[in-house]
Design an enzyme around this catalytic site. Structure first.
Site, PDB file in Angstrom:
ATOM      1  N   TYR A 132      -2.955  -3.353   5.223  1.00 14.94           N
ATOM      2  CA  TYR A 132      -3.681  -3.117   6.395  1.00 14.94           C
ATOM      3  C   TYR A 132      -3.293  -4.165   7.626  1.00 14.94           C
ATOM      4  O   TYR A 132      -3.888  -5.380   7.345  1.00 14.94           O
ATOM      5  CB  TYR A 132      -5.188  -3.081   6.248  1.00 14.94           C
ATOM      6  CG  TYR A 132      -5.560  -1.928   5.804  1.00 14.94           C
ATOM      7  CD1 TYR A 132      -4.892  -0.790   5.482  1.00 14.94           C
ATOM      8  CD2 TYR A 132      -7.117  -1.719   5.150  1.00 14.94           C
ATOM      9  CE1 TYR A 132      -5.297   0.445   4.927  1.00 14.94           C
ATOM     10  CE2 TYR A 132      -7.356  -0.829   4.547  1.00 14.94           C
ATOM     11  CZ  TYR A 132      -6.700   0.344   4.357  1.00 14.94           C
ATOM     12  OH  TYR A 132      -7.055   1.635   3.816  1.00 14.94           O
ATOM     13  N   LYS A 158      -0.798   2.528   0.114  1.00 18.27           N
ATOM     14  CA  LYS A 158      -1.950   3.021   1.089  1.00 18.27           C
ATOM     15  C   LYS A 158      -1.836   2.243   2.581  1.00 18.27           C
ATOM     16  O   LYS A 158      -1.996   1.085   2.693  1.00 18.27           O
ATOM     17  CB  LYS A 158      -3.203   2.645   0.338  1.00 18.27           C
ATOM     18  CG  LYS A 158      -4.508   3.126   1.311  1.00 18.27           C
ATOM     19  CD  LYS A 158      -5.648   3.036   1.077  1.00 18.27           C
ATOM     20  CE  LYS A 158      -6.780   3.216   1.557  1.00 18.27           C
ATOM     21  NZ  LYS A 158      -8.322   2.729   1.362  1.00 18.27           N
TER      22      LYS A 158
END
Length: 302
Positions: free
Chosen positions: A169, A202
């Site tokens: 992220y 992810k």
């Protein structure tokens, strides 16, 4: 093992048979088993946002068993959570769904963009997990410390026969708020996770914004308005599709948006969704109905 799963595992050269077996456990489990697609339930938001912000809208979700049961009943590919939550249901739900132990966590009060180590590879083995999970924040001034941590944990997990999932992220440093979801930044972040040895990556769905001045020339002349094309580029940046890439559900949103995101992930060649708040912040009935439709989308039935 299906041809689709074998084709995925064949791309993991240099990976031990024990780790491939864990990846196969996830890829072959649930209603998407054997398709090469995944829907994973992550419940680490209690750390990140606090219990009230996470669960008050649907009080049964305060109970870890609620999430285990949701993953089982919906036929999901895996359930990911921090140590305490997995421990709280590990005996009741043993063998019913593959689990991923999230090894680092933060909270909403911290001023530094960093996460603390809150679990271990030994914990993951003790709980019978298929994989460990770890968040990095590319862009943060503390990213290099996190990279060192996951390099060590990944090597330890590999030696123990566990797969590694990296949440990548982008946040902090010179990144703008828009830059956190920029296409070039998201693709760069996915590539970093692949370089760090992630077996499953992810990331968040990227926007069409291009953040880095130095990268704008490389993206010039291409229309990035279609989300499926942006997904395709992130997958391309993950070793040309040689790594499993799943996309976060993000903040709570309407069901139509959730379903369209899944269609775009599917059409762009992504491997699926890892979706938390958009499930457990709905009633159990509504969440199961939504997950049922998501699975139908990834099965090309909708």
């Amino acid at each position: 093992m299906t041809p689709a799963v074998k084709a995925i595992l064949d791309k993991y050269e240099g990976t031990s048979p024990a780790v491939k077996q864990k990846l196969a456990r996830i890829l072959m489990h649930g209603r998407l088993g054997g398709t090469g697609k995944l829907v994973i339930l992550p419940v680490d938001q209690g750390f990140e946002h606090g219990p009230a912000r996470s669960f008050a809208v649907n009080p049964p979700a305060y109970d870890p068993h609620y999430h285990y049961q949701m993953a089982v009943d919906a036929g999901l590919s895996a359930f990911a959570a921090p140590l305490g939550m997995l421990e709280a249901g590990s005996e009741t739900f043993v063998g019913q769904v593959p689990t991923i132990l999230k090894l680092n966590s933060s909270n909403s009060w911290a001023t530094s963009i960093q996460q603390a180590i809150t679990g271990s590879v030994d914990d993951a083995l003790r709980l019978g997990c298929a994989a460990i999970g770890f968040t990095i924040y590319p862009g943060s001034d503390l990213i290099f410390e996190s990279m060192t941590q996951i390099a060590e944990l990944r090597a330890e997990a590999e030696a123990a026969g566990l797969a590694t999932v990296i949440w990548s992220y982008p946040r902090g440093g010179e990144l703008s708020k828009d830059g956190e979801l920029a296409l070039d930044v998201g693709a760069y972040s996915a590539h970093m996770a692949a370089l760090l040895g992630a077996h499953i990556i992810k990331v968040k769905l990227p926007t069409a914004h291009i953040e880095q001045a130095e990268a704008k020339e490389a993206y010039k002349g291409t229309d990035w308005s279609n989300q499926a094309d942006r997904v395709r580029h992130v997958v391309q940046s993950s070793f040309a599709g040689r790594r499993i890439v799943v996309f976060s559900g993000g903040a709570s949103k309407g069901t139509d948006a959730v379903f369209q995101d899944a269609r775009d992930v599917r059409d762009g060649g992504g491997n699926g969704s890892i979706i938390g708040r958009n499930t457990f912040q709905r009633s159990r009935e509504d969440a199961l109905a939504m997950l049922d439709k998501l699975i139908a989308i990834y099965r090309n039935e909708e």
